[in-house]
Design an enzyme around this catalytic site. Structure first.
Site, PDB file in Angstrom:
ATOM      1  N   HIS A  57     -15.900  38.856   4.909  1.00 62.08           N
ATOM      2  CA  HIS A  57     -15.740  40.177   4.083  1.00 62.08           C
ATOM      3  C   HIS A  57     -14.640  41.071   4.597  1.00 62.08           C
ATOM      4  O   HIS A  57     -14.107  41.031   5.557  1.00 62.08           O
ATOM      5  CB  HIS A  57     -17.055  40.575   3.862  1.00 62.08           C
ATOM      6  CG  HIS A  57     -17.801  41.486   5.022  1.00 62.08           C
ATOM      7  ND1 HIS A  57     -17.904  40.594   6.333  1.00 62.08           N
ATOM      8  CD2 HIS A  57     -17.843  42.974   5.570  1.00 62.08           C
ATOM      9  CE1 HIS A  57     -18.218  41.701   7.058  1.00 62.08           C
ATOM     10  NE2 HIS A  57     -18.432  42.741   6.769  1.00 62.08           N
ATOM     11  N   HIS A  59     -14.299  44.201   5.311  1.00 62.30           N
ATOM     12  CA  HIS A  59     -14.685  45.254   6.352  1.00 62.30           C
ATOM     13  C   HIS A  59     -13.468  45.308   7.493  1.00 62.30           C
ATOM     14  O   HIS A  59     -13.162  44.234   8.096  1.00 62.30           O
ATOM     15  CB  HIS A  59     -15.939  45.456   6.786  1.00 62.30           C
ATOM     16  CG  HIS A  59     -16.690  45.954   5.898  1.00 62.30           C
ATOM     17  ND1 HIS A  59     -18.255  46.116   6.121  1.00 62.30           N
ATOM     18  CD2 HIS A  59     -16.617  46.768   4.899  1.00 62.30           C
ATOM     19  CE1 HIS A  59     -18.899  46.831   4.981  1.00 62.30           C
ATOM     20  NE2 HIS A  59     -17.976  47.097   4.165  1.00 62.30           N
ATOM     21  N   ASP A  61     -13.546  45.706  10.511  1.00 60.78           N
ATOM     22  CA  ASP A  61     -14.048  45.119  11.998  1.00 60.78           C
ATOM     23  C   ASP A  61     -14.032  43.832  11.753  1.00 60.78           C
ATOM     24  O   ASP A  61     -14.440  42.911  12.642  1.00 60.78           O
ATOM     25  CB  ASP A  61     -15.349  45.746  12.367  1.00 60.78           C
ATOM     26  CG  ASP A  61     -16.423  45.608  11.486  1.00 60.78           C
ATOM     27  OD1 ASP A  61     -16.434  45.867  10.215  1.00 60.78           O
ATOM     28  OD2 ASP A  61     -17.619  45.172  11.858  1.00 60.78           O
ATOM     29  N   HIS A  62     -13.688  43.151  10.707  1.00 63.41           N
ATOM     30  CA  HIS A  62     -13.758  41.607  10.419  1.00 63.41           C
ATOM     31  C   HIS A  62     -12.325  41.205   9.866  1.00 63.41           C
ATOM     32  O   HIS A  62     -12.052  39.830   9.764  1.00 63.41           O
ATOM     33  CB  HIS A  62     -14.940  41.234   9.317  1.00 63.41           C
ATOM     34  CG  HIS A  62     -15.985  41.557   9.765  1.00 63.41           C
ATOM     35  ND1 HIS A  62     -17.001  40.559  10.274  1.00 63.41           N
ATOM     36  CD2 HIS A  62     -16.795  42.621   9.675  1.00 63.41           C
ATOM     37  CE1 HIS A  62     -18.107  41.139  10.773  1.00 63.41           C
ATOM     38  NE2 HIS A  62     -18.112  42.612  10.288  1.00 63.41           N
ATOM     39  N   HIS A 115     -24.073  43.447   1.336  1.00 60.39           N
ATOM     40  CA  HIS A 115     -23.394  44.288   2.362  1.00 60.39           C
ATOM     41  C   HIS A 115     -22.137  44.573   1.928  1.00 60.39           C
ATOM     42  O   HIS A 115     -21.905  45.855   1.938  1.00 60.39           O
ATOM     43  CB  HIS A 115     -23.228  43.517   3.684  1.00 60.39           C
ATOM     44  CG  HIS A 115     -22.563  44.097   4.734  1.00 60.39           C
ATOM     45  ND1 HIS A 115     -23.004  44.910   5.292  1.00 60.39           N
ATOM     46  CD2 HIS A 115     -21.263  43.979   5.317  1.00 60.39           C
ATOM     47  CE1 HIS A 115     -22.077  45.524   6.237  1.00 60.39           C
ATOM     48  NE2 HIS A 115     -21.094  44.725   6.204  1.00 60.39           N
ATOM     49  N   ASP A 134     -21.695  39.861   8.175  1.00 62.57           N
ATOM     50  CA  ASP A 134     -22.720  40.779   7.967  1.00 62.57           C
ATOM     51  C   ASP A 134     -24.098  40.680   7.018  1.00 62.57           C
ATOM     52  O   ASP A 134     -24.192  41.579   6.735  1.00 62.57           O
ATOM     53  CB  ASP A 134     -21.874  42.033   8.082  1.00 62.57           C
ATOM     54  CG  ASP A 134     -21.205  42.478   9.174  1.00 62.57           C
ATOM     55  OD1 ASP A 134     -21.174  41.666  10.027  1.00 62.57           O
ATOM     56  OD2 ASP A 134     -20.454  43.568   8.963  1.00 62.57           O
ATOM     57  N   HIS A 172     -22.246  40.663  14.701  1.00 63.82           N
ATOM     58  CA  HIS A 172     -22.452  41.988  15.740  1.00 63.82           C
ATOM     59  C   HIS A 172     -23.820  41.528  16.578  1.00 63.82           C
ATOM     60  O   HIS A 172     -24.749  40.947  16.291  1.00 63.82           O
ATOM     61  CB  HIS A 172     -23.036  43.106  14.626  1.00 63.82           C
ATOM     62  CG  HIS A 172     -21.821  43.505  13.981  1.00 63.82           C
ATOM     63  ND1 HIS A 172     -20.789  44.362  14.490  1.00 63.82           N
ATOM     64  CD2 HIS A 172     -21.390  43.479  12.832  1.00 63.82           C
ATOM     65  CE1 HIS A 172     -20.022  44.960  13.704  1.00 63.82           C
ATOM     66  NE2 HIS A 172     -20.466  43.881  12.491  1.00 63.82           N
TER      67      HIS A 172
HETATM   68 FE    FE Z   1     -19.215  44.242  10.584  1.00 63.20          FE
HETATM   69 ZN    ZN Z   2     -19.178  44.542   7.594  1.00 67.70          ZN
END
Ligand code: FE
Ligand code: ZN
Length: 256
Positions: A57, A59, A61-62, A115, A134, A172
């Site tokens: 996805h 985001h 942090d990905h 998410h 996530d 995570h």
């Molecule tokens: Fe994440």
């Molecule tokens: Zn995420």
């Protein structure tokens, strides 16, 4: 049978990066790319050359490492069709029911929205591996930012239906707080009690609690257990639909 090697490493504050490597075909994929420097260090440690990024996805942090890694390696970036405009450098667009060949292994793709609205999950049946991003965490699930409880429950149900021996990687290390919360929802679950203890010991030693197996999650992850009589009784939701029970558990975690 060909071997798919896996290397997991922590990065950012609580993310996990994962490399998968098909030695026979000299292919290496990063599952998401939280940050370029950590991915490059992991590649160097293993002596592998990046050929793919498999994005779950959009985001940051990905996907934060996407453009730098692509610029340096020319890797192919694969990701969710529904988020193509938000995944930097995306080359191959995938959605529900698609397959993607990675050397000797094939990933089956599921849409797992909730998410984020376009989140996808990769399942490698031959290797018994699932990369859930996530959507599903060890003892937890992702926050529902872009969808409702029914959407997220439908997504989790797709993962829940995979073979129980499936090894599930996620984005995570949230497991200790997930365990503490789970014990407030289903305190009489003996398997959960034992697992919470085990997780405390693992974390005290700095060990990762990712990956997990689906069979363990089916026994102990309260977000996959809306059919549990104990959870239903505790919530006063004996006659509710599974997605409604799931939604109440998710809301309780959001407000915990
Ligand atoms: Fe994440
Ligand atoms: Zn995420």
């Amino acid at each position: 049978m060909p071997n798919l090697e896996i290397h997991q490493f922590p990065c950012l504050s609580d993310n996990y990066g994962v490399l998968i490597h098909d030695a026979e075909n000299n292919l290496t994929a990063s599952i998401d790319a939280p940050e370029a420097s950590a991915v490059k260090q992991a590649l160097a440690e293993k002596g592998w050359t990046l050929t793919h990024i498999l994005t779950t996805h959009y985001h940051a942090d990905h996907t934060g490492g996407n453009l730098e890694l692509k610029g340096e390696t020319g890797c192919t970036i694969v990701g969710p069709r529904a988020e193509a405009d938000r995944v930097p450098g995306i080359d191959v667009l995938l959605g529900d029911g698609d397959s993607y060949d990675f050397g000797a292994f094939t990933a089956k793709v599921f849409d797992t929205p909730g998410h984020t609205a376009g989140h996808i999950t990769y399942w490698f049946p031959k290797a018994s591996l699932c990369f859930a991003g996530d959507t599903l965490f060890t003892l937890g699930c992702g926050r529902v930012f872009e969808g409702d409880a029914q959407t997220m429950w439908t997504s989790l149900s797709k993962i829940r239906a995979l073979p129980p021996e499936t090894v599930v990687y996620s984005g995570h290390e949230y497991t200790q707080s997930n365990a503490a919360f789970a014990l407030t929802v289903e305190p009489g679950n003996a398997a959960l009690q034992a697992r919470a203890q085990e997780i405390s010991e693992m974390r005290a030693k700095g060990e990762p609690t990712v990956p997990t197996t689906l069979s363990r999650e089916l026994e102990t992850n309260v977000f996959l257990r809306p059919d549990s009589a104990e959870i239903r009784t505790n919530l006063g939701m004996e006659d509710a639909e599974d997605y409604e029970v799931f939604g109440a558990v998710r809301a309780a975690k959001d407000n915990a």
